[in-house]
Write a protein that holds these residues in place. Structure first.
Motif, PDB file in Angstrom:
ATOM      1  N   ASP A 140       0.806  -1.002  -0.078  1.00 37.93           N
ATOM      2  CA  ASP A 140      -0.060  -0.171  -0.027  1.00 37.93           C
ATOM      3  C   ASP A 140       0.841   1.365  -0.003  1.00 37.93           C
ATOM      4  O   ASP A 140       1.892   1.345   0.826  1.00 37.93           O
ATOM      5  CB  ASP A 140      -0.840   0.053   1.252  1.00 37.93           C
ATOM      6  CG  ASP A 140      -1.973  -0.949   1.095  1.00 37.93           C
ATOM      7  OD1 ASP A 140      -2.326  -1.496   0.012  1.00 37.93           O
ATOM      8  OD2 ASP A 140      -2.857  -1.265   2.032  1.00 37.93           O
ATOM      9  N   GLY A 141       0.438   2.253  -0.948  1.00 38.97           N
ATOM     10  CA  GLY A 141       1.437   3.654  -0.916  1.00 38.97           C
ATOM     11  C   GLY A 141       2.376   3.674  -1.950  1.00 38.97           C
ATOM     12  O   GLY A 141       2.884   4.593  -2.421  1.00 38.97           O
ATOM     13  N   ASN A 172      -3.444   0.639  -3.238  1.00 43.45           N
ATOM     14  CA  ASN A 172      -4.125   0.614  -1.623  1.00 43.45           C
ATOM     15  C   ASN A 172      -5.093  -0.375  -1.740  1.00 43.45           C
ATOM     16  O   ASN A 172      -6.240  -0.191  -1.943  1.00 43.45           O
ATOM     17  CB  ASN A 172      -4.622   1.879  -1.555  1.00 43.45           C
ATOM     18  CG  ASN A 172      -5.077   1.981   0.114  1.00 43.45           C
ATOM     19  OD1 ASN A 172      -5.036   1.390   0.775  1.00 43.45           O
ATOM     20  ND2 ASN A 172      -5.244   3.378   0.554  1.00 43.45           N
ATOM     21  N   GLU A 178      -7.568  -0.604   1.380  1.00 43.19           N
ATOM     22  CA  GLU A 178      -8.774   0.392   1.157  1.00 43.19           C
ATOM     23  C   GLU A 178      -9.753  -0.465   0.014  1.00 43.19           C
ATOM     24  O   GLU A 178     -11.131  -0.464   0.261  1.00 43.19           O
ATOM     25  CB  GLU A 178      -8.504   1.628   0.556  1.00 43.19           C
ATOM     26  CG  GLU A 178      -9.726   2.600   0.090  1.00 43.19           C
ATOM     27  CD  GLU A 178     -10.377   2.919   1.526  1.00 43.19           C
ATOM     28  OE1 GLU A 178     -11.437   3.451   1.268  1.00 43.19           O
ATOM     29  OE2 GLU A 178      -9.719   2.916   2.540  1.00 43.19           O
TER      30      GLU A 178
END
Length: 446
Positions: free
Chosen positions: A235-236, A256, A259
């Motif tokens: 993520d990121g 992500n 999410e």
């Protein structure tokens, strides 16, 4: 000539709508056959798997001598290039459309048509779309191999985020915080109100119900894709720009998956609640003696009577005397792996039936390659009988009892059962054991 082109388009449209291809759908607004929408569901084992990709077709009066204009509309507002040949601005580069130079014999001919165009676009959605870019077909340098993997990763992420999650959130009226707000009214929401249907201010969303039902089919596959992707990226982490991407014709962003999983599960919960809400809406419709309520009550009585006449062992009743909720008790077919089983199946009908097709769910757990873990069955009612409630029951039973089904990854609704069913001999034995175990459990739970 104009009449000939309309006749040709109408025939192709009709043929496609009758087609049993579960990955293609087409629709026109009213009688304007020159402007149609098409939906392509991404192929299995590609980064586009089970994504919902929409296209706009515009036919001119010279069709089929000249190809139609095709525009991709699943682009995240012009910000997402899903393929080297499908641009962020919606341009579709294909030699048969005259939008790309091709080899001799690859150009458009009157022998081609709507289906061949859709299949050509679908073929672009390959396992390694990096190779679709001219000059990169045989790229085997170390950097190319790395780019290929990274390109697949970001397409998979955006397929889930843009083509599936954003689309369903819009259909269901889910806000940025995950809460449900009143969804935007569309032409799919109205029952027999022709004044409203002809209101051009209402968006034309012909695939809304189809995408909702397919989401229920493919929910477990979406989760599996996320689980796999989490092992590959963090993520990121930013998307890698490909050598052929530039300007506004790119796919930019960050991964992500945490999410995305959260949003995906929220969609499932909201969709299940929408289905449950049909019962309350149905009782109100029954009180008002709506056309749909009267029709479903009559169909229910006819199906019960037909079961009696044919000496069918299955039992059908209404839940709480509500014509919008049917409960079928299915008795497993003798001399099969289902023999002796007793399964409860609920049919939820919408107050907008048949415009919104019924949603079915097995309440009795059954390990079967055509039944999702949450009980949603994968079946296809005949296109010319979708307003016939009995045809849905017959189609589900046929899917359950089919002895030699053809391999079709578009029916992949239970990844674990599907893998065992289509695996080797030992896998099939394990599948049969688990199926029989669930059948025996159904008898014990009676």
């Amino acid at each position: 000539m104009a009449d000939q082109s309309v006749f040709r388009i109408t025939k192709e449209l009709s043929d496609l709508q009758k087609n049993s291809d579960l990955s293609l759908a087409v629709a026109v607004q009213d009688i304007d056959v020159r402007n149609l929408k098409a939906l392509i569901i991404g192929p299995h084992e590609t980064p586009y798997e089970f994504g919902f990709f929409e296209f706009q077709f515009k036919f001119n009066k010279d069709y089929p001598r000249k190809s139609p204009t095709v525009t991709a509309t699943t682009t995240n507002g012009g910000r997402c290039r899903f393929n080297p040949n499908i641009y962020a601005n919606g341009k579709v580069c294909l030699s048969i459309l005259g939008t790309w130079r091709g080899e001799r014999g690859e150009e458009w001919s009157a022998a081609q048509g709507l289906e061949s165009i859709l299949l050509s676009i679908q073929s672009l959605m390959s396992a390694n779309p990096y190779e679709n870019e001219p000059g990169f077909e045989d790229a085997n340098e170390a950097k190319d191999k790395e780019n290929q993997a990274e390109y697949v990763q970001k397409i998979r992420h955006e397929t889930l985020r843009v083509s599936v999650i954003q689309r369903l959130e819009e259909y269901l009226g889910i806000g940025l915080d995950g809460s449900v707000i009143a969804p935007v009214s569309t032409k799919d929401d109205y029952e027999l109100d022709m004044d409203t249907v002809e209101d051009e201010s209402v968006p034309f969303e012909p695939f809304k119900d189809l995408c909702k039902r397919r989401f229920l089919w493919y929910f477990e596959s979406y989760l599996a894709a996320i689980e796999k992707a989490k092992e590959e990226v963090k993520d990121g982490q930013s998307f890698t720009r490909m050598p052929f991407e530039g300007g506004s014709n790119t796919m930019e962003g960050k991964f992500n998956y945490t999410e995305l999983e959260k949003r995906l599960r929220n969609i499932k919960a909201v969709l299940d609640q929408e289905t449950e809400n049909w019962a309350k809406e149905g009782l109100e419709a029954k009180t008002k003696e709506s056309t749909v309520a009267v029709n479903l009550q009559r169909q229910y009585e006819q199906v019960v009577e037909s079961f009696k006449r044919a000496d069918v062992p299955h039992n059908l009743e209404l839940q709480d005397n509500n014509p919008f909720i049917w409960v079928l008790t299915y008795f497993g077919k003798p001399m099969t792996n289902l023999d002796g089983g007793l399964f409860r199946l609920r049919l939820h009908f919408s107050p907008r039936f048949p415009h919104e097709q019924p949603r079915l769910k097995f309440e009795t757990r059954l390990f079967h390659h055509r039944i999702a873990p949450d009980g949603t069955p994968c079946y296809v009612a005949p296109s010319n009988r979708q307003e016939d409630a009995k045809s849905h029951i017959e189609a589900v039973i046929e899917a359950l009892e089919e002895e030699n089904p053809p391999y079709d990854p578009r029916t992949l609704v239970n990844p674990e059962a599907f893998k065992l069913y289509w695996g080797g001999a030992d896998d099939r034995k394990m599948y049969n054991r688990r199926l029989r175990r669930s059948v025996q459990q159904s008898m014990e739970d009676c």
